[in-house]
Design an enzyme around this catalytic site. Structure first.
Site, PDB file in Angstrom:
ATOM      1  N   LYS A   1       0.839  -1.205   0.000  1.00  0.00           N
ATOM      2  CA  LYS A   1       0.000   0.000   0.000  1.00  0.00           C
ATOM      3  C   LYS A   1       0.875   1.258   0.000  1.00  0.00           C
ATOM      4  O   LYS A   1       2.083   1.192   0.292  1.00  0.00           O
ATOM      5  CB  LYS A   1      -0.893  -0.007   1.242  1.00  0.00           C
ATOM      6  CG  LYS A   1      -0.122   0.097   2.567  1.00  0.00           C
ATOM      7  CD  LYS A   1      -1.004  -0.194   3.769  1.00  0.00           C
ATOM      8  CE  LYS A   1      -0.225  -0.060   5.065  1.00  0.00           C
ATOM      9  NZ  LYS A   1      -0.989  -0.585   6.223  1.00  0.00           N
TER      10      LYS A   1
ATOM     11  N   ARG B   1     -10.797   0.375  14.449  1.00  0.00           N
ATOM     12  CA  ARG B   1     -10.592   1.076  13.184  1.00  0.00           C
ATOM     13  C   ARG B   1     -11.404   0.308  12.150  1.00  0.00           C
ATOM     14  O   ARG B   1     -12.629   0.370  12.185  1.00  0.00           O
ATOM     15  CB  ARG B   1      -9.088   1.138  12.878  1.00  0.00           C
ATOM     16  CG  ARG B   1      -8.713   2.180  11.852  1.00  0.00           C
ATOM     17  CD  ARG B   1      -7.211   2.214  11.559  1.00  0.00           C
ATOM     18  NE  ARG B   1      -6.742   1.002  10.866  1.00  0.00           N
ATOM     19  CZ  ARG B   1      -5.486   0.803  10.471  1.00  0.00           C
ATOM     20  NH1 ARG B   1      -4.556   1.729  10.708  1.00  0.00           N
ATOM     21  NH2 ARG B   1      -5.133  -0.297   9.840  1.00  0.00           N
TER      22      ARG B   1
ATOM     23  N   HIS C   1      -6.646  -6.985  12.819  1.00  0.00           N
ATOM     24  CA  HIS C   1      -5.394  -6.217  12.834  1.00  0.00           C
ATOM     25  C   HIS C   1      -5.122  -5.766  14.269  1.00  0.00           C
ATOM     26  O   HIS C   1      -6.038  -5.364  14.987  1.00  0.00           O
ATOM     27  CB  HIS C   1      -5.561  -5.012  11.899  1.00  0.00           C
ATOM     28  CG  HIS C   1      -4.298  -4.277  11.572  1.00  0.00           C
ATOM     29  ND1 HIS C   1      -3.107  -4.907  11.251  1.00  0.00           N
ATOM     30  CD2 HIS C   1      -4.040  -2.946  11.479  1.00  0.00           C
ATOM     31  CE1 HIS C   1      -2.179  -3.991  10.995  1.00  0.00           C
ATOM     32  NE2 HIS C   1      -2.716  -2.791  11.129  1.00  0.00           N
TER      33      HIS C   1
ATOM     34  N   ARG D   1       1.234 -11.160   7.182  1.00  0.00           N
ATOM     35  CA  ARG D   1       0.818 -10.002   6.406  1.00  0.00           C
ATOM     36  C   ARG D   1       1.746  -8.810   6.679  1.00  0.00           C
ATOM     37  O   ARG D   1       1.295  -7.731   7.037  1.00  0.00           O
ATOM     38  CB  ARG D   1      -0.607  -9.675   6.845  1.00  0.00           C
ATOM     39  CG  ARG D   1      -1.502  -9.064   5.799  1.00  0.00           C
ATOM     40  CD  ARG D   1      -2.925  -8.972   6.327  1.00  0.00           C
ATOM     41  NE  ARG D   1      -3.071  -8.092   7.456  1.00  0.00           N
ATOM     42  CZ  ARG D   1      -3.731  -8.379   8.584  1.00  0.00           C
ATOM     43  NH1 ARG D   1      -4.345  -9.537   8.735  1.00  0.00           N
ATOM     44  NH2 ARG D   1      -3.798  -7.515   9.577  1.00  0.00           N
TER      45      ARG D   1
ATOM     46  N   TYR E   1      15.888  30.481   7.830  1.00  0.00           N
ATOM     47  CA  TYR E   1      14.817  31.336   8.340  1.00  0.00           C
ATOM     48  C   TYR E   1      14.771  31.372   9.868  1.00  0.00           C
ATOM     49  O   TYR E   1      14.837  30.324  10.515  1.00  0.00           O
ATOM     50  CB  TYR E   1      13.461  30.825   7.861  1.00  0.00           C
ATOM     51  CG  TYR E   1      13.204  30.958   6.388  1.00  0.00           C
ATOM     52  CD1 TYR E   1      13.390  32.168   5.721  1.00  0.00           C
ATOM     53  CD2 TYR E   1      12.739  29.867   5.654  1.00  0.00           C
ATOM     54  CE1 TYR E   1      13.125  32.273   4.356  1.00  0.00           C
ATOM     55  CE2 TYR E   1      12.474  29.973   4.301  1.00  0.00           C
ATOM     56  CZ  TYR E   1      12.666  31.186   3.665  1.00  0.00           C
ATOM     57  OH  TYR E   1      12.395  31.293   2.325  1.00  0.00           O
TER      58      TYR E   1
ATOM     59  N   CYS F   1      13.732  24.282   4.986  1.00  0.00           N
ATOM     60  CA  CYS F   1      12.884  25.148   4.171  1.00  0.00           C
ATOM     61  C   CYS F   1      12.091  24.289   3.185  1.00  0.00           C
ATOM     62  O   CYS F   1      12.182  23.065   3.208  1.00  0.00           O
ATOM     63  CB  CYS F   1      13.728  26.164   3.417  1.00  0.00           C
ATOM     64  SG  CYS F   1      14.877  27.062   4.488  1.00  0.00           S
ATOM     65  N   MET F   2      11.328  24.932   2.320  1.00  0.00           N
ATOM     66  CA  MET F   2      10.508  24.180   1.369  1.00  0.00           C
ATOM     67  C   MET F   2      11.358  23.320   0.435  1.00  0.00           C
ATOM     68  O   MET F   2      11.010  22.184   0.113  1.00  0.00           O
ATOM     69  CB  MET F   2       9.655  25.158   0.548  1.00  0.00           C
ATOM     70  CG  MET F   2       8.684  24.481  -0.401  1.00  0.00           C
ATOM     71  SD  MET F   2       7.741  25.660  -1.357  1.00  0.00           S
ATOM     72  CE  MET F   2       6.657  26.335  -0.110  1.00  0.00           C
ATOM     73  N   ASP F   3      12.502  23.883   0.011  1.00  0.00           N
ATOM     74  CA  ASP F   3      13.285  23.225  -1.031  1.00  0.00           C
ATOM     75  C   ASP F   3      14.714  22.908  -0.626  1.00  0.00           C
ATOM     76  O   ASP F   3      15.468  22.362  -1.435  1.00  0.00           O
ATOM     77  CB  ASP F   3      13.375  24.142  -2.262  1.00  0.00           C
ATOM     78  CG  ASP F   3      12.062  24.788  -2.574  1.00  0.00           C
ATOM     79  OD1 ASP F   3      11.157  24.057  -2.996  1.00  0.00           O
ATOM     80  OD2 ASP F   3      11.923  26.012  -2.366  1.00  0.00           O
TER      81      ASP F   3
HETATM   82  C1  LIG Z   1      -0.466  -1.641   6.988  1.00  0.00           C
HETATM   83  C2  LIG Z   1      -1.122  -2.878   7.401  1.00  0.00           C
HETATM   84  C3  LIG Z   1      -0.388  -4.063   7.559  1.00  0.00           C
HETATM   85  C4  LIG Z   1       1.118  -4.091   7.551  1.00  0.00           C
HETATM   86  O1  LIG Z   1       1.574  -3.465   8.725  1.00  0.00           O
HETATM   87  P1  LIG Z   1       3.131  -3.347   9.049  1.00  0.00           P
HETATM   88  O2  LIG Z   1       3.191  -2.821  10.422  1.00  0.00           O
HETATM   89  O3  LIG Z   1       3.684  -2.395   8.045  1.00  0.00           O
HETATM   90  O4  LIG Z   1       3.683  -4.700   8.883  1.00  0.00           O
HETATM   91  C5  LIG Z   1      -1.093  -5.237   7.794  1.00  0.00           C
HETATM   92  N1  LIG Z   1      -2.434  -5.211   7.895  1.00  0.00           N
HETATM   93  C6  LIG Z   1      -3.166  -4.092   7.794  1.00  0.00           C
HETATM   94  C7  LIG Z   1      -4.634  -4.138   7.938  1.00  0.00           C
HETATM   95  C8  LIG Z   1      -2.537  -2.873   7.553  1.00  0.00           C
HETATM   96  O5  LIG Z   1      -3.251  -1.743   7.481  1.00  0.00           O
END
Ligand SMILES: *Cc1c(COP(=O)(O)O)cnc(C)c1O
Length: 386
Positions: A36, A134, A166, A222, A266, A313-315
């Protein structure tokens, strides 16, 4: 071609492949590599190709667009996209054989509708909320969700292909919520079994659990951040046979000598204590270098570890190298594997009071990604000359 462009993110795809191999050897079961957020900032398609080379059995993304991009790149392994809302084009996902997650009955209904519309049996992973609050169905809603999913499966609208949850606290091994979440997950699995969904694959373990908690392995692990070689507990990834895949570096664009007492950048939040040589580094917060790296961000330059002088800074930002020699064009390394003295993303996270996840996934802007790989096809897919 010079080895370093003005400012670049170098991604070692062999490290990603090797990390997946190491994680899979550790878990001794199938592995879903999470790619992701543009592969945690390492590049979606190249990271996915390297993960598959390393043995990933499945890829995980949040939004459907990411899954479709992987399919367009010709990646054929199973993909799960789990952050889908109402009104999305689910038929496109199903046509491309993207598995979806459901945590509500309305989502199951939308998936079933899309499945009928395009004539594909949707592969659905049912997500239960065991304490993160969540994603996922609350345990109180879980029996109804499971019953609805079993009914939809019976009439051929979908196939339940996974049950998952999760963790909230996996990066704190031994935290009491971990055992509590596993207890609730096992209860959710028993409820699903009552409705005939006992043989469905189960997956729970993110990187932290893959590294520390075999009790959470179930049928598949995962991991995300560990695929990129970073330790979610903040320790040395080498302890798990992992190596960081990302190096962020930029070439010095200007060097000058200034007197003692010179205010830098700055707001003059830094003042030279003695006559000093300042080096200008051409990246800033527009490139994902956090502004709160001001006066704390570590950088390797001219043979030593330095600290950013004054505001980011920005850049651009400035490094004070004191009396050390430094040339324009010399490379400053913000973070890398840490094997040649340079800071790591974890060093940055510690200095900035954040997590390396945020740093690697946000860095970018005008920086160019350069890929290293022993596999020419991966470089070609990344648009690099082999
Ligand atoms: C991002 C995520 C993972 C992986 O988590 P890590 O801590 O990067 O291994 C696994 N399952 C879900 C639902 C996630 O959102």
């Amino acid at each position: 071609m010079p080895d370093t462009r003005r400012a670049e993110i170098v991604v070692d795809l062999d490290a990603i492949a090797d990390n997946v191999t190491a994680l899979k050897a550790r878990a001794r079961r199938p592995l879903m590599a999470i790619v992701k957020a543009d592969g945690y900032g390492h590049g979606l398609v190249p990271s996915a190709l390297a993960a598959v080379r390393g043995g990933a059995d499945m890829l995980g993304v949040t939004v459907i667009e990411e899954a479709l991009a992987l399919r367009r790149a010709g990646i054929a392994v199973p993909i799960l996209a789990w952050l889908t809302g109402t009104g999305e084009n689910l038929t496109e996902a199903l046509t491309d054989e993207v598995s979806l997650s459901a945590a509500s009955i309305w989502m199951l209904d939308e998936i079933a509708d899309a499945s009928q519309a395009c004539g594909r049996v949707a592969q659905v992973h049912l997500k239960v909320d065991t304490g993160l609050s969540r994603g996922g169905a609350h345990l109180s809603e879980w029996p109804d969700l499971v019953a609805a999913a079993a009914a939809a499966q019976d009439v051929g609208h979908l196939q339940v292909a996974g049950i998952w949850t999760h963790f909230a606290y996996a990066d704190t091994p031994g935290h009491p919520t971990i055992a509590a979440q596993l207890t609730d997950f096992d209860a959710a699995v028993r409820i699903a079994a009552r409705d005939g969904l006992g043989d469905v694959p189960k997956h729970v373990a993110n990187s932290a659990a893959t590294l520390t908690l075999p009790d959470a392995y179930y049928d598949m692990v995962r991991p995300g951040i560990a695929v990129y070689g970073l330790d979610p507990m903040g320790g040395d990834p080498a302890a798990y046979g992992l190596r960081p895949a990302m190096t962020v570096q930029a070439a010095v664009t200007l060097v000058k000598r200034v007197p003692a007492g010179s205010g830098v950048s700055y707001g003059h939040e830094y003042t030279t204590a003695q006559p000093s040589t300042l080096a200008l580094i051409p990246v800033g917060y527009a490139d994902g270098i956090p502004r709160n790296a001001t006066n704390v961000g570590p950088v390797w330059l001219a043979g030593a570890r330095r600290t950013i002088a004054g505001r980011v800074c920005m850049d651009q930002f400035v490094i004070d190298v004191g009396d050390d020699p430094v040339r324009a064009g010399e490379v400053a390394v913000l973070w890398g594997p840490g094997t040649a003295g340079e800071p790591t993303a974890q060093d940055w996270a510690t200095a900035l009071d954040t997590i390396h996840y945020e740093l690697v996934s946000r860095v970018g802007g005008r920086m160019v990604r350069r890929y290293l790989s022993s596999v020419p096809a991966e470089l070609a897919a990344a648009g690099m000359p082999a």
